[in-house]
Design a protein around this motif. Structure first.
Motif: not given
Lengths: 302, 302
Positions: B44-73
Protein backbone atom coordinates in the motif's frame (compact mmCIF):
# COMPACT_ATOMS: atom_id res chain seq x y z
CA UNK A 1 -22.21 8.68 -60.78
CA UNK A 2 -21.32 9.91 -57.34
CA UNK A 3 -19.10 7.90 -55.02
CA UNK A 4 -17.88 5.39 -57.59
CA UNK A 5 -15.96 2.58 -55.94
CA UNK A 6 -12.35 2.37 -57.12
CA UNK A 7 -9.67 -0.27 -56.61
CA UNK A 8 -6.34 1.09 -55.49
CA UNK A 9 -3.94 -1.50 -56.90
CA UNK A 10 -2.03 -1.62 -53.62
CA UNK A 11 -4.95 -3.78 -52.46
CA UNK A 12 -4.23 -6.48 -55.06
CA UNK A 13 -0.43 -6.55 -55.35
CA UNK A 14 -0.33 -9.91 -57.14
CA UNK A 15 -2.12 -8.48 -60.20
CA UNK A 16 -0.53 -6.67 -63.11
CA UNK A 17 -2.35 -3.66 -64.57
CA UNK A 18 -4.21 -5.62 -67.22
CA UNK A 19 -5.48 -8.15 -64.67
CA UNK A 20 -6.42 -5.47 -62.16
CA UNK A 21 -8.41 -3.59 -64.80
CA UNK A 22 -10.16 -6.76 -65.95
CA UNK A 23 -11.11 -7.97 -62.46
CA UNK A 24 -12.28 -4.47 -61.49
CA UNK A 25 -14.52 -4.24 -64.55
CA UNK A 26 -15.87 -7.73 -63.87
CA UNK A 27 -16.67 -6.66 -60.30
CA UNK A 28 -18.68 -3.74 -61.66
CA UNK A 29 -16.18 -1.03 -60.79
CA UNK A 30 -15.75 2.03 -63.00
CA UNK A 31 -12.48 3.40 -61.61
CA UNK A 32 -9.02 2.22 -60.70
CA UNK A 33 -6.16 3.87 -58.83
CA UNK A 34 -2.90 2.37 -60.12
CA UNK A 35 0.52 2.47 -58.50
CA UNK A 36 3.34 3.66 -60.72
CA UNK A 37 5.26 0.39 -60.87
CA UNK A 38 2.30 -1.21 -62.67
CA UNK A 39 2.63 1.49 -65.31
CA UNK A 40 6.32 0.96 -65.91
CA UNK A 41 5.66 -2.81 -65.99
CA UNK A 42 3.49 -2.40 -69.09
CA UNK A 43 6.02 -0.17 -70.81
CA UNK A 44 4.82 3.28 -69.84
CA UNK A 45 1.90 5.62 -69.41
CA UNK A 46 0.60 5.53 -73.00
CA UNK A 47 0.15 1.75 -72.91
CA UNK A 48 -1.29 1.97 -69.38
CA UNK A 49 -3.81 4.57 -70.53
CA UNK A 50 -4.89 2.27 -73.36
CA UNK A 51 -5.30 -0.70 -71.01
CA UNK A 52 -7.41 1.32 -68.58
CA UNK A 53 -9.59 2.87 -71.31
CA UNK A 54 -9.98 -0.37 -73.25
CA UNK A 55 -11.09 -2.01 -70.02
CA UNK A 56 -13.85 0.57 -69.68
CA UNK A 57 -12.36 2.19 -66.60
CA UNK A 58 -11.09 5.59 -65.60
CA UNK A 59 -8.09 6.34 -63.36
CA UNK A 60 -9.19 7.84 -60.04
CA UNK A 61 -5.68 8.74 -58.88
CA UNK A 62 -2.08 7.87 -59.58
CA UNK A 63 -0.07 6.60 -56.60
CA UNK A 64 2.27 8.26 -55.99
CA UNK A 65 4.62 11.21 -56.01
CA UNK A 66 6.35 12.87 -53.13
CA UNK A 67 9.39 12.16 -50.94
CA UNK A 68 10.43 15.79 -51.01
CA UNK A 69 12.38 15.98 -47.75
CA UNK A 70 15.92 15.19 -48.93
CA UNK A 71 18.47 17.63 -47.52
CA UNK A 72 21.15 17.20 -50.20
CA UNK A 73 21.16 19.03 -53.54
CA UNK A 74 21.28 15.72 -55.41
CA UNK A 75 18.42 14.32 -53.33
CA UNK A 76 16.28 17.38 -54.02
CA UNK A 77 17.08 17.32 -57.75
CA UNK A 78 16.25 13.62 -57.95
CA UNK A 79 12.95 14.21 -56.14
CA UNK A 80 12.01 17.00 -58.52
CA UNK A 81 12.74 14.90 -61.57
CA UNK A 82 10.87 11.85 -60.22
CA UNK A 83 7.85 13.98 -59.43
CA UNK A 84 7.84 15.66 -62.84
CA UNK A 85 7.79 12.19 -64.36
CA UNK A 86 4.92 11.17 -62.08
CA UNK A 87 2.98 14.28 -63.09
CA UNK A 88 3.46 13.46 -66.78
CA UNK A 89 2.31 9.90 -66.20
CA UNK A 90 -0.77 11.02 -64.29
CA UNK A 91 -1.66 13.35 -67.15
CA UNK A 92 -1.26 10.62 -69.77
CA UNK A 93 -3.33 7.99 -67.94
CA UNK A 94 -6.05 10.56 -67.32
CA UNK A 95 -5.69 10.66 -63.55
CA UNK A 96 -6.53 14.17 -62.43
CA UNK A 97 -5.02 13.51 -59.02
CA UNK A 98 -1.46 12.55 -58.14
CA UNK A 99 -1.28 11.33 -54.53
CA UNK A 100 1.74 12.83 -52.76
CA UNK A 101 3.42 11.15 -49.79
CA UNK A 102 5.75 13.95 -48.78
CA UNK A 103 8.55 11.95 -47.17
CA UNK A 104 10.05 11.50 -43.72
CA UNK A 105 13.15 12.62 -41.87
CA UNK A 106 16.54 12.42 -43.57
CA UNK A 107 17.65 10.66 -40.37
CA UNK A 108 15.42 7.79 -41.52
CA UNK A 109 16.63 7.96 -45.14
CA UNK A 110 18.36 4.58 -44.80
CA UNK A 111 14.93 3.04 -44.26
CA UNK A 112 13.98 4.24 -47.72
CA UNK A 113 17.35 3.52 -49.30
CA UNK A 114 18.18 7.23 -49.64
CA UNK A 115 21.85 7.97 -50.20
CA UNK A 116 23.94 10.99 -49.35
CA UNK A 117 21.49 12.60 -46.93
CA UNK A 118 22.79 14.23 -43.77
CA UNK A 119 21.15 12.71 -40.70
CA UNK A 120 18.63 15.27 -39.50
CA UNK A 121 15.78 14.85 -37.02
CA UNK A 122 14.42 18.38 -37.34
CA UNK A 123 10.83 17.92 -38.48
CA UNK A 124 10.17 21.62 -38.97
CA UNK A 125 13.08 21.89 -41.45
CA UNK A 126 11.87 18.82 -43.33
CA UNK A 127 8.43 20.43 -43.63
CA UNK A 128 9.99 23.62 -44.99
CA UNK A 129 11.77 21.63 -47.68
CA UNK A 130 8.44 20.06 -48.69
CA UNK A 131 6.94 23.53 -49.11
CA UNK A 132 9.90 24.77 -51.17
CA UNK A 133 9.73 21.77 -53.49
CA UNK A 134 6.00 22.27 -53.98
CA UNK A 135 6.79 25.79 -55.20
CA UNK A 136 8.83 24.19 -57.96
CA UNK A 137 6.32 21.47 -58.82
CA UNK A 138 3.09 23.44 -58.89
CA UNK A 139 3.58 25.20 -62.26
CA UNK A 140 4.53 21.89 -63.85
CA UNK A 141 1.40 20.22 -62.40
CA UNK A 142 -0.82 23.02 -63.71
CA UNK A 143 0.70 22.69 -67.18
CA UNK A 144 -0.19 19.00 -67.20
CA UNK A 145 -3.66 19.41 -65.74
CA UNK A 146 -2.78 17.26 -62.74
CA UNK A 147 -3.55 18.11 -59.15
CA UNK A 148 -0.96 17.31 -56.47
CA UNK A 149 -2.93 15.68 -53.69
CA UNK A 150 -1.21 15.99 -50.32
CA UNK A 151 -1.68 12.96 -48.12
CA UNK A 152 -1.48 13.31 -44.37
CA UNK A 153 -0.09 10.01 -43.12
CA UNK A 154 -0.72 8.53 -39.69
CA UNK A 155 1.78 9.98 -37.19
CA UNK A 156 3.31 6.52 -36.74
CA UNK A 157 4.95 7.13 -40.15
CA UNK A 158 6.26 10.62 -39.45
CA UNK A 159 9.90 9.58 -39.25
CA UNK A 160 10.12 7.34 -42.30
CA UNK A 161 7.25 8.25 -44.64
CA UNK A 162 5.61 11.62 -44.16
CA UNK A 163 6.26 14.66 -42.01
CA UNK A 164 2.71 15.62 -42.95
CA UNK A 165 0.49 14.13 -40.23
CA UNK A 166 -2.86 15.94 -40.16
CA UNK A 167 -5.44 17.14 -42.62
CA UNK A 168 -5.19 20.65 -41.16
CA UNK A 169 -1.47 20.70 -41.80
CA UNK A 170 -2.03 19.50 -45.38
CA UNK A 171 -4.54 22.29 -45.94
CA UNK A 172 -2.13 24.86 -44.50
CA UNK A 173 0.54 23.58 -46.88
CA UNK A 174 -1.87 23.81 -49.82
CA UNK A 175 -3.03 27.35 -49.07
CA UNK A 176 -0.53 29.32 -51.19
CA UNK A 177 -1.41 27.41 -54.38
CA UNK A 178 -4.35 27.38 -56.79
CA UNK A 179 -6.98 24.78 -55.91
CA UNK A 180 -6.47 23.23 -59.36
CA UNK A 181 -2.83 22.58 -58.46
CA UNK A 182 -2.93 21.28 -54.89
CA UNK A 183 -5.59 19.27 -53.07
CA UNK A 184 -5.78 16.93 -50.10
CA UNK A 185 -6.94 13.36 -49.57
CA UNK A 186 -8.86 12.00 -46.62
CA UNK A 187 -7.54 8.51 -45.94
CA UNK A 188 -9.50 6.97 -43.09
CA UNK A 189 -6.60 4.92 -41.72
CA UNK A 190 -4.37 7.94 -41.48
CA UNK A 191 -6.75 10.52 -40.03
CA UNK A 192 -9.58 8.79 -38.16
CA UNK A 193 -7.99 9.57 -34.78
CA UNK A 194 -7.70 13.34 -35.35
CA UNK A 195 -9.70 15.46 -32.86
CA UNK A 196 -9.92 18.19 -35.53
CA UNK A 197 -11.09 15.84 -38.27
CA UNK A 198 -14.65 17.10 -38.64
CA UNK A 199 -13.65 20.74 -38.84
CA UNK A 200 -10.75 20.09 -41.21
CA UNK A 201 -12.85 17.98 -43.60
CA UNK A 202 -15.39 20.79 -43.61
CA UNK A 203 -12.61 23.27 -44.27
CA UNK A 204 -11.23 21.11 -47.11
CA UNK A 205 -14.64 21.29 -48.73
CA UNK A 206 -15.01 25.03 -48.26
CA UNK A 207 -11.53 25.62 -49.65
CA UNK A 208 -12.14 23.35 -52.66
CA UNK A 209 -9.24 21.06 -51.77
CA UNK A 210 -11.05 17.78 -51.12
CA UNK A 211 -9.62 15.74 -53.97
CA UNK A 212 -9.87 12.10 -52.91
CA UNK A 213 -11.45 9.82 -50.32
CA UNK A 214 -9.45 6.67 -49.62
CA UNK A 215 -10.79 4.06 -47.27
CA UNK A 216 -9.67 1.06 -45.27
CA UNK A 217 -9.88 0.12 -41.61
CA UNK A 218 -7.40 0.55 -38.76
CA UNK A 219 -6.62 -2.90 -37.34
CA UNK A 220 -5.22 -3.91 -34.00
CA UNK A 221 -2.82 -5.28 -33.12
CA UNK A 222 -0.63 -3.37 -35.55
CA UNK A 223 0.99 -5.69 -38.09
CA UNK A 224 4.65 -6.56 -37.59
CA UNK A 225 5.25 -4.47 -40.69
CA UNK A 226 3.37 -1.36 -39.56
CA UNK A 227 2.59 -0.43 -43.16
CA UNK A 228 0.41 -3.53 -43.40
CA UNK A 229 -1.97 -2.70 -40.56
CA UNK A 230 -4.63 -1.45 -42.96
CA UNK A 231 -7.74 -3.61 -42.79
CA UNK A 232 -10.92 -4.36 -44.71
CA UNK A 233 -13.69 -1.94 -43.81
CA UNK A 234 -15.53 -3.27 -40.76
CA UNK A 235 -12.63 -5.33 -39.41
CA UNK A 236 -11.08 -2.57 -37.28
CA UNK A 237 -11.84 0.63 -35.39
CA UNK A 238 -12.71 3.25 -38.00
CA UNK A 239 -16.15 4.83 -37.65
CA UNK A 240 -17.01 4.87 -41.36
CA UNK A 241 -20.49 6.20 -40.80
CA UNK A 242 -19.31 9.38 -39.10
CA UNK A 243 -16.34 10.12 -41.36
CA UNK A 244 -18.21 9.31 -44.58
CA UNK A 245 -20.99 11.71 -43.60
CA UNK A 246 -18.46 14.46 -42.99
CA UNK A 247 -16.80 13.86 -46.37
CA UNK A 248 -20.13 13.86 -48.15
CA UNK A 249 -21.39 16.97 -46.35
CA UNK A 250 -18.17 18.74 -47.33
CA UNK A 251 -19.29 18.28 -50.94
CA UNK A 252 -17.12 15.40 -52.07
CA UNK A 253 -18.81 13.31 -54.81
CA UNK A 254 -15.77 11.71 -56.47
CA UNK A 255 -14.54 8.11 -56.53
CA UNK A 256 -13.87 6.28 -53.28
CA UNK A 257 -10.66 4.29 -53.41
CA UNK A 258 -10.06 1.20 -51.33
CA UNK A 259 -6.37 0.89 -50.46
CA UNK A 260 -5.47 -1.99 -48.19
CA UNK A 261 -1.97 -3.16 -47.36
CA UNK A 262 -2.49 -6.29 -45.34
CA UNK A 263 -0.56 -9.54 -45.52
CA UNK A 264 -3.64 -11.76 -45.44
CA UNK A 265 -5.84 -9.73 -47.77
CA UNK A 266 -3.01 -9.05 -50.21
CA UNK A 267 -2.28 -12.76 -50.63
CA UNK A 268 -5.85 -14.08 -50.96
CA UNK A 269 -7.46 -14.50 -54.42
CA UNK A 270 -7.95 -10.95 -55.76
CA UNK A 271 -11.47 -11.66 -57.01
CA UNK A 272 -12.44 -12.49 -53.45
CA UNK A 273 -10.88 -9.23 -52.22
CA UNK A 274 -12.83 -7.27 -54.81
CA UNK A 275 -16.07 -8.98 -53.86
CA UNK A 276 -15.62 -8.38 -50.12
CA UNK A 277 -14.52 -4.81 -50.73
CA UNK A 278 -17.63 -4.06 -52.83
CA UNK A 279 -19.88 -5.71 -50.27
CA UNK A 280 -18.41 -3.86 -47.29
CA UNK A 281 -18.44 -0.59 -49.20
CA UNK A 282 -22.10 -1.01 -50.07
CA UNK A 283 -22.97 -1.93 -46.51
CA UNK A 284 -20.76 0.31 -44.36
CA UNK A 285 -19.78 3.36 -46.39
CA UNK A 286 -21.95 4.16 -49.40
CA UNK A 287 -25.29 4.51 -47.55
CA UNK A 288 -23.83 7.23 -45.34
CA UNK A 289 -22.20 9.06 -48.25
CA UNK A 290 -25.51 8.95 -50.13
CA UNK A 291 -27.69 9.96 -47.24
CA UNK A 292 -25.55 12.93 -46.31
CA UNK A 293 -25.58 13.96 -49.97
CA UNK A 294 -29.36 13.62 -50.23
CA UNK A 295 -29.06 10.86 -52.82
CA UNK A 296 -31.90 8.35 -52.55
CA UNK A 297 -30.97 4.66 -52.64
CA UNK A 298 -33.01 3.98 -55.78
CA UNK A 299 -30.50 6.02 -57.76
CA UNK A 300 -27.67 3.84 -56.66
CA UNK A 301 -26.14 0.87 -58.39
CA UNK A 302 -22.65 -0.26 -57.67
CA UNK B 1 17.20 21.73 -8.44
CA UNK B 2 15.68 22.25 -11.84
CA UNK B 3 15.24 19.39 -14.27
CA UNK B 4 15.93 16.57 -11.82
CA UNK B 5 16.22 13.26 -13.61
CA UNK B 6 13.59 10.75 -12.50
CA UNK B 7 13.20 7.03 -13.15
CA UNK B 8 9.76 5.98 -14.24
CA UNK B 9 9.60 2.41 -12.98
CA UNK B 10 8.15 1.22 -16.29
CA UNK B 11 11.75 1.48 -17.51
CA UNK B 12 12.96 -1.16 -15.01
CA UNK B 13 10.08 -3.65 -14.78
CA UNK B 14 12.18 -6.37 -13.12
CA UNK B 15 12.69 -4.24 -10.00
CA UNK B 16 10.35 -3.97 -7.03
CA UNK B 17 9.85 -0.54 -5.45
CA UNK B 18 12.58 -0.98 -2.84
CA UNK B 19 15.12 -2.03 -5.46
CA UNK B 20 14.09 0.74 -7.85
CA UNK B 21 14.49 3.34 -5.11
CA UNK B 22 17.85 1.98 -4.06
CA UNK B 23 19.29 1.80 -7.58
CA UNK B 24 17.96 5.25 -8.40
CA UNK B 25 19.58 6.74 -5.32
CA UNK B 26 22.85 4.95 -6.11
CA UNK B 27 22.72 6.42 -9.61
CA UNK B 28 22.43 9.90 -8.12
CA UNK B 29 18.77 10.43 -8.93
CA UNK B 30 16.54 12.43 -6.60
CA UNK B 31 13.11 11.45 -7.98
CA UNK B 32 11.19 8.36 -8.97
CA UNK B 33 7.89 7.89 -10.82
CA UNK B 34 6.37 4.61 -9.63
CA UNK B 35 3.64 2.58 -11.30
CA UNK B 36 0.74 1.60 -9.07
CA UNK B 37 1.35 -2.14 -9.07
CA UNK B 38 4.68 -1.56 -7.29
CA UNK B 39 2.75 0.21 -4.55
CA UNK B 40 0.25 -2.59 -4.01
CA UNK B 41 3.17 -5.07 -4.09
CA UNK B 42 4.62 -3.47 -0.95
CA UNK B 43 1.27 -3.45 0.81
CA UNK B 44 0.00 0.00 0.00
CA UNK B 45 0.75 3.67 -0.29
CA UNK B 46 1.87 4.30 3.30
CA UNK B 47 4.61 1.70 3.08
CA UNK B 48 5.54 2.90 -0.42
CA UNK B 49 5.81 6.46 0.87
CA UNK B 50 8.16 5.27 3.62
CA UNK B 51 10.34 3.35 1.15
CA UNK B 52 10.63 6.34 -1.15
CA UNK B 53 11.36 8.82 1.65
CA UNK B 54 13.76 6.50 3.49
CA UNK B 55 15.60 6.05 0.19
CA UNK B 56 16.08 9.82 0.01
CA UNK B 57 13.86 10.24 -3.04
CA UNK B 58 10.69 12.10 -3.93
CA UNK B 59 7.88 10.84 -6.17
CA UNK B 60 7.72 12.83 -9.40
CA UNK B 61 4.42 11.32 -10.58
CA UNK B 62 2.22 8.32 -9.98
CA UNK B 63 1.44 6.17 -13.03
CA UNK B 64 -1.43 5.99 -13.59
CA UNK B 65 -5.12 6.76 -13.48
CA UNK B 66 -7.56 7.04 -16.32
CA UNK B 67 -9.48 4.65 -18.57
CA UNK B 68 -12.59 6.79 -18.39
CA UNK B 69 -14.26 5.81 -21.68
CA UNK B 70 -16.47 2.90 -20.56
CA UNK B 71 -20.00 3.21 -21.92
CA UNK B 72 -21.75 1.07 -19.30
CA UNK B 73 -22.88 2.34 -15.89
CA UNK B 74 -20.85 -0.36 -14.15
CA UNK B 75 -17.79 0.46 -16.24
CA UNK B 76 -18.07 4.15 -15.41
CA UNK B 77 -18.59 3.45 -11.70
CA UNK B 78 -15.59 1.13 -11.62
CA UNK B 79 -13.45 3.76 -13.37
CA UNK B 80 -14.47 6.43 -10.86
CA UNK B 81 -13.64 4.21 -7.90
CA UNK B 82 -10.29 3.11 -9.36
CA UNK B 83 -9.34 6.71 -10.01
CA UNK B 84 -10.35 7.87 -6.54
CA UNK B 85 -8.07 5.17 -5.16
CA UNK B 86 -5.25 6.30 -7.43
CA UNK B 87 -5.72 9.89 -6.27
CA UNK B 88 -5.52 8.82 -2.63
CA UNK B 89 -2.35 6.83 -3.34
CA UNK B 90 -0.73 9.73 -5.15
CA UNK B 91 -1.49 11.98 -2.20
CA UNK B 92 -0.03 9.52 0.31
CA UNK B 93 3.22 8.89 -1.59
CA UNK B 94 3.66 12.64 -2.07
CA UNK B 95 3.28 12.63 -5.84
CA UNK B 96 1.68 15.91 -6.80
CA UNK B 97 0.87 14.58 -10.25
CA UNK B 98 -1.26 11.59 -11.23
CA UNK B 99 -0.68 10.66 -14.87
CA UNK B 100 -3.99 9.99 -16.63
CA UNK B 101 -4.25 7.73 -19.69
CA UNK B 102 -7.83 8.43 -20.63
CA UNK B 103 -8.75 5.16 -22.35
CA UNK B 104 -9.66 4.02 -25.85
CA UNK B 105 -12.79 2.97 -27.68
CA UNK B 106 -15.25 0.58 -26.03
CA UNK B 107 -15.02 -1.35 -29.32
CA UNK B 108 -11.47 -2.20 -28.24
CA UNK B 109 -12.45 -2.96 -24.64
CA UNK B 110 -11.62 -6.64 -25.10
CA UNK B 111 -7.99 -5.61 -25.62
CA UNK B 112 -8.01 -4.24 -22.09
CA UNK B 113 -10.14 -6.99 -20.62
CA UNK B 114 -13.14 -4.68 -20.18
CA UNK B 115 -16.44 -6.48 -19.68
CA UNK B 116 -19.97 -5.46 -20.44
CA UNK B 117 -19.15 -2.57 -22.75
CA UNK B 118 -21.23 -2.01 -25.87
CA UNK B 119 -19.05 -2.02 -28.97
CA UNK B 120 -18.74 1.60 -30.02
CA UNK B 121 -16.30 3.19 -32.47
CA UNK B 122 -17.51 6.75 -32.01
CA UNK B 123 -14.42 8.65 -30.83
CA UNK B 124 -16.28 11.90 -30.18
CA UNK B 125 -18.65 10.16 -27.73
CA UNK B 126 -15.75 8.50 -25.96
CA UNK B 127 -14.11 11.92 -25.55
CA UNK B 128 -17.32 13.33 -24.09
CA UNK B 129 -17.39 10.54 -21.50
CA UNK B 130 -13.82 11.42 -20.50
CA UNK B 131 -14.87 15.03 -19.93
CA UNK B 132 -17.91 14.02 -17.88
CA UNK B 133 -15.83 11.73 -15.67
CA UNK B 134 -13.27 14.47 -15.10
CA UNK B 135 -16.11 16.63 -13.75
CA UNK B 136 -16.62 13.99 -11.08
CA UNK B 137 -12.93 13.47 -10.29
CA UNK B 138 -11.71 17.05 -10.10
CA UNK B 139 -13.17 17.94 -6.68
CA UNK B 140 -11.74 14.73 -5.24
CA UNK B 141 -8.31 15.49 -6.70
CA UNK B 142 -8.37 19.02 -5.26
CA UNK B 143 -9.27 17.66 -1.82
CA UNK B 144 -6.26 15.38 -1.93
CA UNK B 145 -3.85 17.97 -3.32
CA UNK B 146 -3.20 15.88 -6.41
CA UNK B 147 -3.19 17.15 -9.97
CA UNK B 148 -4.71 15.00 -12.70
CA UNK B 149 -2.20 15.10 -15.53
CA UNK B 150 -3.76 14.39 -18.90
CA UNK B 151 -1.50 12.44 -21.20
CA UNK B 152 -1.94 12.72 -24.95
CA UNK B 153 -0.90 9.35 -26.34
CA UNK B 154 0.48 8.75 -29.82
CA UNK B 155 -2.41 8.36 -32.29
CA UNK B 156 -1.40 4.74 -32.91
CA UNK B 157 -2.99 4.03 -29.49
CA UNK B 158 -6.23 5.91 -30.08
CA UNK B 159 -8.38 2.79 -30.37
CA UNK B 160 -7.07 0.82 -27.40
CA UNK B 161 -5.41 3.25 -24.98
CA UNK B 162 -6.31 6.92 -25.32
CA UNK B 163 -8.77 8.92 -27.38
CA UNK B 164 -6.64 11.90 -26.34
CA UNK B 165 -4.03 12.27 -29.08
CA UNK B 166 -2.60 15.79 -29.04
CA UNK B 167 -1.36 18.27 -26.49
CA UNK B 168 -3.80 20.86 -27.82
CA UNK B 169 -6.69 18.49 -27.23
CA UNK B 170 -5.44 17.79 -23.68
CA UNK B 171 -5.28 21.52 -22.98
CA UNK B 172 -8.80 22.01 -24.35
CA UNK B 173 -10.00 19.24 -22.07
CA UNK B 174 -8.25 20.84 -19.07
CA UNK B 175 -9.62 24.34 -19.68
CA UNK B 176 -12.78 24.15 -17.52
CA UNK B 177 -10.85 23.13 -14.40
CA UNK B 178 -8.52 24.88 -11.94
CA UNK B 179 -4.86 24.62 -12.88
CA UNK B 180 -4.22 22.96 -9.51
CA UNK B 181 -6.60 20.16 -10.49
CA UNK B 182 -5.75 19.35 -14.10
CA UNK B 183 -2.46 19.59 -15.97
CA UNK B 184 -0.86 18.03 -19.01
CA UNK B 185 2.31 16.05 -19.67
CA UNK B 186 4.62 16.34 -22.64
CA UNK B 187 5.83 12.84 -23.48
CA UNK B 188 8.27 13.02 -26.37
CA UNK B 189 7.32 9.64 -27.85
CA UNK B 190 3.67 10.55 -28.01
CA UNK B 191 3.85 14.11 -29.31
CA UNK B 192 7.11 14.65 -31.21
CA UNK B 193 5.33 14.37 -34.58
CA UNK B 194 2.72 17.07 -33.87
CA UNK B 195 2.86 20.06 -36.24
CA UNK B 196 1.34 22.20 -33.47
CA UNK B 197 3.78 21.03 -30.80
CA UNK B 198 5.71 24.27 -30.33
CA UNK B 199 2.62 26.41 -30.00
CA UNK B 200 0.84 23.98 -27.70
CA UNK B 201 3.85 23.59 -25.37
CA UNK B 202 4.00 27.39 -25.21
CA UNK B 203 0.27 27.47 -24.50
CA UNK B 204 0.64 24.83 -21.77
CA UNK B 205 3.18 27.09 -20.08
CA UNK B 206 1.06 30.23 -20.40
CA UNK B 207 -1.98 28.40 -19.04
CA UNK B 208 -0.01 26.91 -16.10
CA UNK B 209 -0.79 23.36 -17.14
CA UNK B 210 2.68 22.00 -17.89
CA UNK B 211 2.92 19.41 -15.14
CA UNK B 212 5.41 16.81 -16.35
CA UNK B 213 8.06 16.17 -19.00
CA UNK B 214 8.51 12.49 -19.85
CA UNK B 215 11.18 11.44 -22.28
CA UNK B 216 12.20 8.49 -24.41
CA UNK B 217 12.90 8.04 -28.10
CA UNK B 218 10.68 6.90 -30.97
CA UNK B 219 12.27 3.82 -32.52
CA UNK B 220 11.78 2.26 -35.92
CA UNK B 221 10.78 -0.28 -36.91
CA UNK B 222 7.93 -0.31 -34.43
CA UNK B 223 8.20 -3.24 -32.00
CA UNK B 224 5.91 -6.21 -32.59
CA UNK B 225 4.17 -5.11 -29.42
CA UNK B 226 3.62 -1.48 -30.40
CA UNK B 227 3.69 -0.40 -26.76
CA UNK B 228 7.34 -1.41 -26.60
CA UNK B 229 8.61 0.87 -29.38
CA UNK B 230 9.89 3.42 -26.88
CA UNK B 231 13.66 3.76 -27.12
CA UNK B 232 16.60 5.14 -25.16
CA UNK B 233 17.19 8.81 -25.93
CA UNK B 234 19.40 9.09 -29.00
CA UNK B 235 18.47 5.70 -30.47
CA UNK B 236 15.48 6.91 -32.51
CA UNK B 237 14.00 9.92 -34.26
CA UNK B 238 13.03 12.39 -31.55
CA UNK B 239 14.67 15.81 -31.79
CA UNK B 240 15.37 16.25 -28.07
CA UNK B 241 17.20 19.53 -28.53
CA UNK B 242 14.23 21.28 -30.12
CA UNK B 243 11.51 19.86 -27.86
CA UNK B 244 13.51 20.30 -24.65
CA UNK B 245 14.10 23.97 -25.50
CA UNK B 246 10.39 24.49 -26.04
CA UNK B 247 9.55 22.83 -22.72
CA UNK B 248 12.14 24.89 -20.87
CA UNK B 249 11.09 28.15 -22.54
CA UNK B 250 7.50 27.42 -21.53
CA UNK B 251 8.72 27.65 -17.93
CA UNK B 252 8.90 24.00 -16.94
CA UNK B 253 11.55 23.36 -14.28
CA UNK B 254 10.27 20.12 -12.71
CA UNK B 255 11.62 16.58 -12.82
CA UNK B 256 12.22 14.87 -16.15
CA UNK B 257 11.02 11.29 -16.13
CA UNK B 258 12.48 8.60 -18.34
CA UNK B 259 9.84 6.06 -19.27
CA UNK B 260 10.95 3.34 -21.68
CA UNK B 261 8.98 0.24 -22.60
CA UNK B 262 11.35 -1.75 -24.74
CA UNK B 263 11.96 -5.49 -24.72
CA UNK B 264 15.73 -5.24 -24.85
CA UNK B 265 16.16 -2.35 -22.40
CA UNK B 266 13.60 -3.75 -19.96
CA UNK B 267 15.43 -7.07 -19.72
CA UNK B 268 19.00 -5.84 -19.38
CA UNK B 269 20.56 -5.25 -15.93
CA UNK B 270 18.70 -2.26 -14.44
CA UNK B 271 21.88 -0.59 -13.17
CA UNK B 272 23.10 -0.49 -16.77
CA UNK B 273 19.80 1.07 -17.87
CA UNK B 274 20.07 3.73 -15.18
CA UNK B 275 23.66 4.52 -16.14
CA UNK B 276 22.87 4.84 -19.85
CA UNK B 277 19.77 6.85 -19.12
CA UNK B 278 21.70 9.34 -16.96
CA UNK B 279 24.46 9.61 -19.54
CA UNK B 280 22.09 10.21 -22.46
CA UNK B 281 20.05 12.67 -20.42
CA UNK B 282 23.16 14.65 -19.52
CA UNK B 283 24.36 14.62 -23.11
CA UNK B 284 21.21 15.04 -25.19
CA UNK B 285 18.53 16.67 -23.06
CA UNK B 286 19.74 18.55 -19.99
CA UNK B 287 22.05 21.02 -21.78
CA UNK B 288 19.16 22.27 -23.89
CA UNK B 289 16.78 22.52 -20.93
CA UNK B 290 19.42 24.48 -19.03
CA UNK B 291 20.43 26.76 -21.84
CA UNK B 292 16.86 27.71 -22.68
CA UNK B 293 16.29 28.37 -18.97
CA UNK B 294 19.42 30.51 -18.68
CA UNK B 295 20.99 28.09 -16.20
CA UNK B 296 24.77 27.98 -16.53
CA UNK B 297 26.43 24.55 -16.61
CA UNK B 298 28.49 25.19 -13.45
CA UNK B 299 25.27 25.11 -11.44
CA UNK B 300 24.46 21.67 -12.66
CA UNK B 301 25.17 18.34 -11.07
CA UNK B 302 23.15 15.27 -11.86
Amino acid sequence: MSFALSLNTGTTPTLNLREAVQLSAEAGLTHIGPWRHLISDVGGAAEAAKIITDGGLKASTLCRGGFLTANSKQGQAAALEANREAIREAGIIGADELIMVVGGLPAAAHVLGGEGERSDKNIASARERVARTLDDLVPYALEHGVRLVLEALHPMYVADRAVLSTLGQALDLATPYPTAAVGVVVDTFHVFWDPQLQQQIQRAGLENRLASYQICDFNLPLANDALKSRGMMGDGYVDFETISRWVSKAGYRGPVEVEIFNEQINSQPPAQTLATMAERYTELVLPHLNEAAGIVPADVAL
